[in-house]
Design a protein around this motif. Structure first.
Motif, PDB file in Angstrom:
ATOM      1  N   SER A  65      49.704  45.931  78.732  1.00  8.42           N
ATOM      2  CA  SER A  65      50.518  46.583  77.604  1.00  8.42           C
ATOM      3  C   SER A  65      50.598  48.109  77.889  1.00  8.42           C
ATOM      4  O   SER A  65      49.455  48.709  78.439  1.00  8.42           O
ATOM      5  N   TYR A  66      51.702  48.789  77.690  1.00  4.98           N
ATOM      6  CA  TYR A  66      51.950  50.069  77.435  1.00  4.98           C
ATOM      7  C   TYR A  66      52.748  50.336  76.396  1.00  4.98           C
ATOM      8  O   TYR A  66      54.141  49.906  76.804  1.00  4.98           O
ATOM      9  N   ASP A  97      45.287  47.485  77.661  1.00  2.84           N
ATOM     10  CA  ASP A  97      46.041  48.591  77.426  1.00  2.84           C
ATOM     11  C   ASP A  97      45.755  49.649  78.253  1.00  2.84           C
ATOM     12  O   ASP A  97      44.693  50.169  78.185  1.00  2.84           O
ATOM     13  N   ASP A  98      46.618  50.344  78.794  1.00  2.00           N
ATOM     14  CA  ASP A  98      46.754  51.626  79.682  1.00  2.00           C
ATOM     15  C   ASP A  98      46.728  52.721  78.564  1.00  2.00           C
ATOM     16  O   ASP A  98      47.610  54.038  78.918  1.00  2.00           O
ATOM     17  N   THR A 146      48.899  51.103  70.565  1.00  2.00           N
ATOM     18  CA  THR A 146      48.782  49.955  70.803  1.00  2.00           C
ATOM     19  C   THR A 146      47.297  49.486  70.768  1.00  2.00           C
ATOM     20  O   THR A 146      47.291  48.300  70.102  1.00  2.00           O
ATOM     21  N   ALA A 147      46.605  49.882  71.259  1.00  2.00           N
ATOM     22  CA  ALA A 147      45.103  49.786  71.284  1.00  2.00           C
ATOM     23  C   ALA A 147      44.571  49.628  69.710  1.00  2.00           C
ATOM     24  O   ALA A 147      43.755  48.665  69.468  1.00  2.00           O
ATOM     25  N   ASP A 148      45.024  50.427  68.880  1.00  2.00           N
ATOM     26  CA  ASP A 148      44.574  50.481  67.589  1.00  2.00           C
ATOM     27  C   ASP A 148      45.149  49.290  66.835  1.00  2.00           C
ATOM     28  O   ASP A 148      44.334  48.471  66.228  1.00  2.00           O
ATOM     29  N   VAL A 149      46.188  48.778  67.213  1.00  2.00           N
ATOM     30  CA  VAL A 149      46.783  47.666  66.539  1.00  2.00           C
ATOM     31  C   VAL A 149      46.118  46.315  66.888  1.00  2.00           C
ATOM     32  O   VAL A 149      45.671  45.286  66.043  1.00  2.00           O
ATOM     33  N   ARG A 208      42.228  51.054  78.920  1.00  2.00           N
ATOM     34  CA  ARG A 208      41.986  51.885  80.256  1.00  2.00           C
ATOM     35  C   ARG A 208      42.149  53.322  79.963  1.00  2.00           C
ATOM     36  O   ARG A 208      43.419  53.571  79.386  1.00  2.00           O
ATOM     37  N   PHE A 209      41.387  54.210  80.666  1.00  2.00           N
ATOM     38  CA  PHE A 209      41.831  55.561  80.469  1.00  2.00           C
ATOM     39  C   PHE A 209      41.584  55.794  82.107  1.00  2.00           C
ATOM     40  O   PHE A 209      41.057  55.778  82.754  1.00  2.00           O
ATOM     41  N   GLY A 210      42.698  56.874  82.275  1.00  2.00           N
ATOM     42  CA  GLY A 210      42.828  57.655  83.418  1.00  2.00           C
ATOM     43  C   GLY A 210      43.308  56.800  84.723  1.00  2.00           C
ATOM     44  O   GLY A 210      43.364  57.106  85.746  1.00  2.00           O
ATOM     45  N   ARG A 211      43.979  55.571  84.468  1.00  2.00           N
ATOM     46  CA  ARG A 211      44.557  54.762  85.317  1.00  2.00           C
ATOM     47  C   ARG A 211      45.788  53.935  84.735  1.00  2.00           C
ATOM     48  O   ARG A 211      45.657  53.640  83.566  1.00  2.00           O
TER      49      ARG A 211
END
Length: 378
Positions: free
Chosen positions: A28-29, A57-58, A64-67, A83-86
């Motif tokens: 997801s994004y 989730d990127d 989106t991640a909070d949902v 995910r962070f930074g990618r």
């Protein structure tokens, strides 16, 4: 004093725990308005089948991640891998598959264009012996429906034909983003998959076959639906990334997709280089000065395109954009020195501006790719 089995919290938890048979992986994004509805639809479709939904989730700026995390407080079979930074669909799918213990994994888009109602049939085909079950828009009974515009349908058909050239197996929809497979088979191929690809299915098929473990494939038709909310992720960058993956697989992986994209950028840089070189020499400037200006201009051009195209999944922003550009320039300066020296030597030999400039530019491209990948976009 010992605690009897009937009073042990751990034993009680083990008695009620039903491990998932299927993990539904959702890359997801910016899909916050789709996630909850997707969960509800998949839950209805799978019924009593033990399953879990893993949203990869990127780090979507829309939350989106909070949902997903809020959903996980209500439903025990939902979790978020943020995910962070990618970024990248292929790597998101692989990471989602790697964090589940379910023996079967399914990949489905978050936008509700895929028909979740066929998941039970897909799982049944897998339980009957298929390594991979593809949700197909183009198998008998399937349809692109209203989910694709005329232009995108034509593009999808062309991409499928290209994919068919390297698949080595009869698959009606090798570009599908909706599939289910044995987790063991997926993870066996995972280390050799292209991490920066957009279409992971064709990569799984080709990679598994070339590892000597061709997948037994089944297909289940479905009708592709219009996106529920949000914006499509399809753009020219995705097309170019797919072509890079296609060429990489066509060469049996000898050339990684990122090198092909870097080469494509370098090709445009050569055009810029030669154009600037011709412009400066036409103005009566000496060849050495003209070559220096052409090299610097092409260097800046290449950095901008590589940052937005070749390394879109690790794109430099903010202060890192500045330090990255300085790093890129410093590294390419080494190749640039050799570029100018070789080009000048060739020019002094035959006075052919085009050949001299081209030779110097091409010579430094491989060096620039290897070193900037290791240091600038590490």
């Amino acid at each position: 004093m010992s605690i009897g089995p009937s009073t042990s919290p751990m034993v009680e938890q083990q008695a009620t725990f039903n491990p998932p048979q299927l993990a539904v992986i959702v890359p997801s994004y910016n899909e916050r308005d789709n996630i909850e509805l997707l969960y509800e639809k998949v839950a209805i479709a799978l019924g009593d089948t033990p399953w879990e939904m893993i949203v990869v989730d990127d780090n979507s700026p829309d939350g989106t991640a909070d949902v997903v995390n809020e959903l996980s407080r209500v439903y025990a079979n939902v979790r978020c891998l943020r995910r962070f930074g990618r970024r990248g669909l292929a790597s998101a799918c692989v990471e989602g598959m790697a964090v589940t213990a379910a023996p079967y994994v399914a990949v489905i888009d978050a936008d509700l264009q895929h028909d979740e109602a066929i998941l039970p049939e897909m799982l049944k085909r897998a339980l009957d012996g298929a390594d991979l079950v593809v949700g197909s828009r183009f198998a008998d009974g399937g349809s692109a429906g209203e989910g694709l515009s005329t232009a995108r349908l034509s593009g999808s058909n062309f991409a499928n034909k290209l994919a068919g050239m390297i698949a080595g197996q009869a698959v009606s929809d090798p570009m599908s983003g909706f599939f289910l497979m044995r987790r063991e088979a997926a993870l066996k191929a995972a280390p050799k998959l292209a991490s920066d690809g957009f279409k992971v299915l064709i990569d799984l098929i080709v990679t598994s076959a070339r590892m000597g473990a061709p997948l037994k494939i089944a297909e289940v038709p479905y009708t592709f639906r219009p996106r529920h909310a949000g914006e499509s992720k399809m753009n020219p960058l995705i097309v170019i990334q797919y072509l890079g993956l296609w060429f990489s697989k066509l060469t049996n992986g000898a050339l990684p997709p990122s090198f092909l994209l870097f080469g494509l950028v370098g090709g445009t840089g050569v055009v810029v280089h030669l154009a600037v070189l011709a412009a400066f020499t036409a103005m009566g400037q000496g060849f050495v000065l003209s070559q220096i200006m052409a090299t610097l201009t092409a260097m800046a051009w290449n950095f901008v395109l590589n940052n937005n195209l070749t390394y879109a999944d690790r794109k430099l922003r903010g202060t890192r954009l500045i330090t990255g550009f300085l790093s890129f320039c410093a590294i390419c300066a080494l190749g640039g020195i050799a570029n100018i020296s070789v080009a000048n030597a060739i020019y002094q030999w035959d006075h052919q501006t085009f050949i001299a400039g081209l030779s110097g530019a091409v010579m430094s491209s491989v060096f620039n790719y290897a070193v900037t990948r290791a240091f600038t976009w590490k």
